[in-house]
Design a protein around this motif. Structure first.
Motif, PDB file in Angstrom:
ATOM      1  N   LEU A   3      12.872  64.988 -99.612  1.00 23.43           N
ATOM      2  CA  LEU A   3      12.258  66.312 -99.683  1.00 23.43           C
ATOM      3  C   LEU A   3      11.587  66.526 -98.339  1.00 23.43           C
ATOM      4  O   LEU A   3      10.726  65.730 -97.949  1.00 23.43           O
ATOM      5  CB  LEU A   3      11.211  66.384-100.796  1.00 23.43           C
ATOM      6  N   SER A   4      11.979  67.566 -97.624  1.00 21.79           N
ATOM      7  CA  SER A   4      11.481  67.754 -96.267  1.00 21.79           C
ATOM      8  C   SER A   4      11.188  69.207 -95.972  1.00 21.79           C
ATOM      9  O   SER A   4      11.875  70.110 -96.467  1.00 21.79           O
ATOM     10  CB  SER A   4      12.529  67.243 -95.266  1.00 21.79           C
ATOM     11  N   SER A   5      10.216  69.396 -95.119  1.00 18.71           N
ATOM     12  CA  SER A   5       9.996  70.709 -94.532  1.00 18.71           C
ATOM     13  C   SER A   5      11.288  71.130 -93.845  1.00 18.71           C
ATOM     14  O   SER A   5      12.076  70.295 -93.387  1.00 18.71           O
ATOM     15  CB  SER A   5       8.854  70.618 -93.518  1.00 18.71           C
ATOM     16  N   SER A   6      11.471  72.413 -93.725  1.00 15.25           N
ATOM     17  CA  SER A   6      12.682  72.955 -93.089  1.00 15.25           C
ATOM     18  C   SER A   6      12.586  73.005 -91.571  1.00 15.25           C
ATOM     19  O   SER A   6      13.544  73.383 -90.904  1.00 15.25           O
ATOM     20  CB  SER A   6      12.953  74.359 -93.629  1.00 15.25           C
ATOM     21  N   SER A   7      11.454  72.620 -90.987  1.00 17.70           N
ATOM     22  CA  SER A   7      11.285  72.730 -89.543  1.00 17.70           C
ATOM     23  C   SER A   7      12.267  71.839 -88.783  1.00 17.70           C
ATOM     24  O   SER A   7      12.750  70.829 -89.310  1.00 17.70           O
ATOM     25  CB  SER A   7       9.850  72.367 -89.129  1.00 17.70           C
ATOM     26  N   HIS A   8      12.522  72.213 -87.540  1.00 16.63           N
ATOM     27  CA  HIS A   8      13.445  71.437 -86.701  1.00 16.63           C
ATOM     28  C   HIS A   8      12.932  70.007 -86.518  1.00 16.63           C
ATOM     29  O   HIS A   8      13.699  69.048 -86.584  1.00 16.63           O
ATOM     30  CB  HIS A   8      13.632  72.128 -85.341  1.00 16.63           C
ATOM     31  N   ARG A   9      11.624  69.842 -86.300  1.00 16.97           N
ATOM     32  CA  ARG A   9      11.091  68.510 -86.029  1.00 16.97           C
ATOM     33  C   ARG A   9      11.130  67.589 -87.243  1.00 16.97           C
ATOM     34  O   ARG A   9      11.276  66.376 -87.086  1.00 16.97           O
ATOM     35  CB  ARG A   9       9.695  68.584 -85.419  1.00 16.97           C
ATOM     36  N   THR A  10      11.017  68.117 -88.464  1.00 18.89           N
ATOM     37  CA  THR A  10      11.153  67.247 -89.638  1.00 18.89           C
ATOM     38  C   THR A  10      12.621  66.897 -89.859  1.00 18.89           C
ATOM     39  O   THR A  10      12.940  65.761 -90.203  1.00 18.89           O
ATOM     40  CB  THR A  10      10.561  67.895 -90.913  1.00 18.89           C
ATOM     41  N   ARG A  11      13.512  67.853 -89.643  1.00 21.69           N
ATOM     42  CA  ARG A  11      14.953  67.567 -89.757  1.00 21.69           C
ATOM     43  C   ARG A  11      15.375  66.503 -88.745  1.00 21.69           C
ATOM     44  O   ARG A  11      16.111  65.572 -89.077  1.00 21.69           O
ATOM     45  CB  ARG A  11      15.774  68.839 -89.512  1.00 21.69           C
ATOM     46  N   GLU A  12      14.891  66.639 -87.514  1.00 22.41           N
ATOM     47  CA  GLU A  12      15.242  65.682 -86.475  1.00 22.41           C
ATOM     48  C   GLU A  12      14.613  64.315 -86.754  1.00 22.41           C
ATOM     49  O   GLU A  12      15.231  63.272 -86.490  1.00 22.41           O
ATOM     50  CB  GLU A  12      14.830  66.200 -85.095  1.00 22.41           C
ATOM     51  N   ILE A  37       7.952  57.398-100.092  1.00 23.29           N
ATOM     52  CA  ILE A  37       7.839  57.120 -98.665  1.00 23.29           C
ATOM     53  C   ILE A  37       7.313  58.419 -98.060  1.00 23.29           C
ATOM     54  O   ILE A  37       8.034  59.418 -98.021  1.00 23.29           O
ATOM     55  CB  ILE A  37       9.205  56.753 -98.054  1.00 23.29           C
ATOM     56  N   LEU A  38       6.079  58.408 -97.643  1.00 23.41           N
ATOM     57  CA  LEU A  38       5.425  59.613 -97.138  1.00 23.41           C
ATOM     58  C   LEU A  38       5.363  59.541 -95.617  1.00 23.41           C
ATOM     59  O   LEU A  38       4.690  58.670 -95.063  1.00 23.41           O
ATOM     60  CB  LEU A  38       4.024  59.722 -97.724  1.00 23.41           C
ATOM     61  N   THR A  39       6.087  60.442 -94.939  1.00 26.02           N
ATOM     62  CA  THR A  39       6.181  60.401 -93.481  1.00 26.02           C
ATOM     63  C   THR A  39       5.846  61.760 -92.886  1.00 26.02           C
ATOM     64  O   THR A  39       6.410  62.779 -93.283  1.00 26.02           O
ATOM     65  CB  THR A  39       7.605  60.003 -93.035  1.00 26.02           C
ATOM     66  N   ARG A  40       4.930  61.737 -91.937  1.00 24.37           N
ATOM     67  CA  ARG A  40       4.685  62.943 -91.146  1.00 24.37           C
ATOM     68  C   ARG A  40       5.758  62.999 -90.066  1.00 24.37           C
ATOM     69  O   ARG A  40       6.183  61.963 -89.557  1.00 24.37           O
ATOM     70  CB  ARG A  40       3.295  62.899 -90.512  1.00 24.37           C
ATOM     71  N   HIS A  41       6.184  64.189 -89.686  1.00 22.94           N
ATOM     72  CA  HIS A  41       7.186  64.319 -88.632  1.00 22.94           C
ATOM     73  C   HIS A  41       6.741  63.577 -87.382  1.00 22.94           C
ATOM     74  O   HIS A  41       5.547  63.400 -87.124  1.00 22.94           O
ATOM     75  CB  HIS A  41       7.467  65.793 -88.300  1.00 22.94           C
ATOM     76  N   ARG A  67      11.309  60.827 -80.734  1.00 27.53           N
ATOM     77  CA  ARG A  67      12.640  60.306 -81.072  1.00 27.53           C
ATOM     78  C   ARG A  67      12.591  58.789 -81.256  1.00 27.53           C
ATOM     79  O   ARG A  67      13.130  58.248 -82.221  1.00 27.53           O
ATOM     80  CB  ARG A  67      13.661  60.722 -80.020  1.00 27.53           C
ATOM     81  N   ALA A  68      11.921  58.107 -80.338  1.00 29.45           N
ATOM     82  CA  ALA A  68      11.797  56.644 -80.425  1.00 29.45           C
ATOM     83  C   ALA A  68      11.005  56.238 -81.669  1.00 29.45           C
ATOM     84  O   ALA A  68      11.352  55.260 -82.353  1.00 29.45           O
ATOM     85  CB  ALA A  68      11.136  56.092 -79.165  1.00 29.45           C
ATOM     86  N   SER A  69       9.950  56.971 -81.982  1.00 30.55           N
ATOM     87  CA  SER A  69       9.123  56.670 -83.152  1.00 30.55           C
ATOM     88  C   SER A  69       9.906  56.803 -84.446  1.00 30.55           C
ATOM     89  O   SER A  69       9.831  55.928 -85.320  1.00 30.55           O
ATOM     90  CB  SER A  69       7.906  57.598 -83.194  1.00 30.55           C
ATOM     91  N   ALA A  70      10.647  57.893 -84.592  1.00 31.84           N
ATOM     92  CA  ALA A  70      11.428  58.112 -85.812  1.00 31.84           C
ATOM     93  C   ALA A  70      12.469  57.008 -85.990  1.00 31.84           C
ATOM     94  O   ALA A  70      12.661  56.490 -87.101  1.00 31.84           O
ATOM     95  CB  ALA A  70      12.090  59.484 -85.771  1.00 31.84           C
ATOM     96  N   GLU A  71      13.115  56.626 -84.892  1.00 37.93           N
ATOM     97  CA  GLU A  71      14.112  55.551 -84.963  1.00 37.93           C
ATOM     98  C   GLU A  71      13.445  54.236 -85.375  1.00 37.93           C
ATOM     99  O   GLU A  71      13.973  53.504 -86.220  1.00 37.93           O
ATOM    100  CB  GLU A  71      14.827  55.411 -83.625  1.00 37.93           C
ATOM    101  N   ALA A  72      12.283  53.938 -84.811  1.00 42.65           N
ATOM    102  CA  ALA A  72      11.572  52.695 -85.134  1.00 42.65           C
ATOM    103  C   ALA A  72      11.133  52.655 -86.596  1.00 42.65           C
ATOM    104  O   ALA A  72      11.243  51.614 -87.255  1.00 42.65           O
ATOM    105  CB  ALA A  72      10.364  52.528 -84.205  1.00 42.65           C
ATOM    106  N   VAL A  73      10.650  53.775 -87.116  1.00 46.76           N
ATOM    107  CA  VAL A  73      10.227  53.816 -88.516  1.00 46.76           C
ATOM    108  C   VAL A  73      11.439  53.643 -89.434  1.00 46.76           C
ATOM    109  O   VAL A  73      11.365  52.943 -90.445  1.00 46.76           O
ATOM    110  CB  VAL A  73       9.446  55.113 -88.827  1.00 46.76           C
TER     111      VAL A  73
END
Length: 165
Positions: A53-62, A6-10, A32-38
């Motif tokens: 497996l994720s980047s350590s950035s705040h936006r990928t974590r969120e 599952i390949l997802t851009r932040h 926020r709405a997009s991440a919830e919808a996906v």
């Protein structure tokens, strides 16, 4: 054996605080709405990761948090922060899960997506991989270290706009 990626851009990040370092930028309201919808979309499809497996950035974590998915193993690493396509493949080759969610950034994610699949989906936005774009792909391989370029079969592709409009 089939492996699933599952390949997802932040999701869309906020530029509300111009003094904030890039690595620390949070998601904006749309993100926020997009991440919830996906996350809901993946659950409806029954495609759930057992490893992240994720980047350590705040936006990928969120993004991962807002997707509301749970995985047996979750790794946040600087090695995926603005990683090149080859760096992303190197990280994926060390994965151990059957179904892996990989979260990262452009331009590496768009390049990786284009190179890892046998054939791209018939979707205009696949090649620029906008925020929170997600591809589900499978690989006919027993282990991730046997996955190489042009070996993934696209099962589905979505951009959040298709889920939110």
């Amino acid at each position: 054996m089939t492996l699933t990626l599952i390949l997802t851009r932040h999701a869309k990040s906020s530029w509300g605080d111009p003094g904030l370092p890039d690595h620390a930028r949070p998601l904006n309201k749309r993100g926020r709405a997009s991440a919830e919808a996906v996350g809901v979309w993946l659950k409806k499809k029954g495609v759930l990761p057992d490893q992240v497996l994720s980047s350590s950035s705040h936006r990928t974590r969120e993004t991962y948090q807002r997707m509301a998915l749970t995985a047996r193993t979750t790794t946040f690493t600087d090695d995926l922060y603005h990683a090149s396509a080859q760096q992303i493949l190197n990280e994926l080759n060390h994965a151990t899960g059957q179904a892996v969610l990989l979260l990262g950034h452009n331009p590496g994610m768009a390049e990786f997506a284009g190179q890892i699949v046998q054939a791209p989906p018939d979707a205009e936005r696949f090649h620029d991989y906008p925020t929170c774009a997600t591809t589900i792909m499978t690989f006919d391989a027993p282990k991730w270290d046997e996955v190489d370029w042009h070996s993934g079969l696209v099962q589905d592709f979505i951009v959040p706009r298709e889920l939110l409009d």
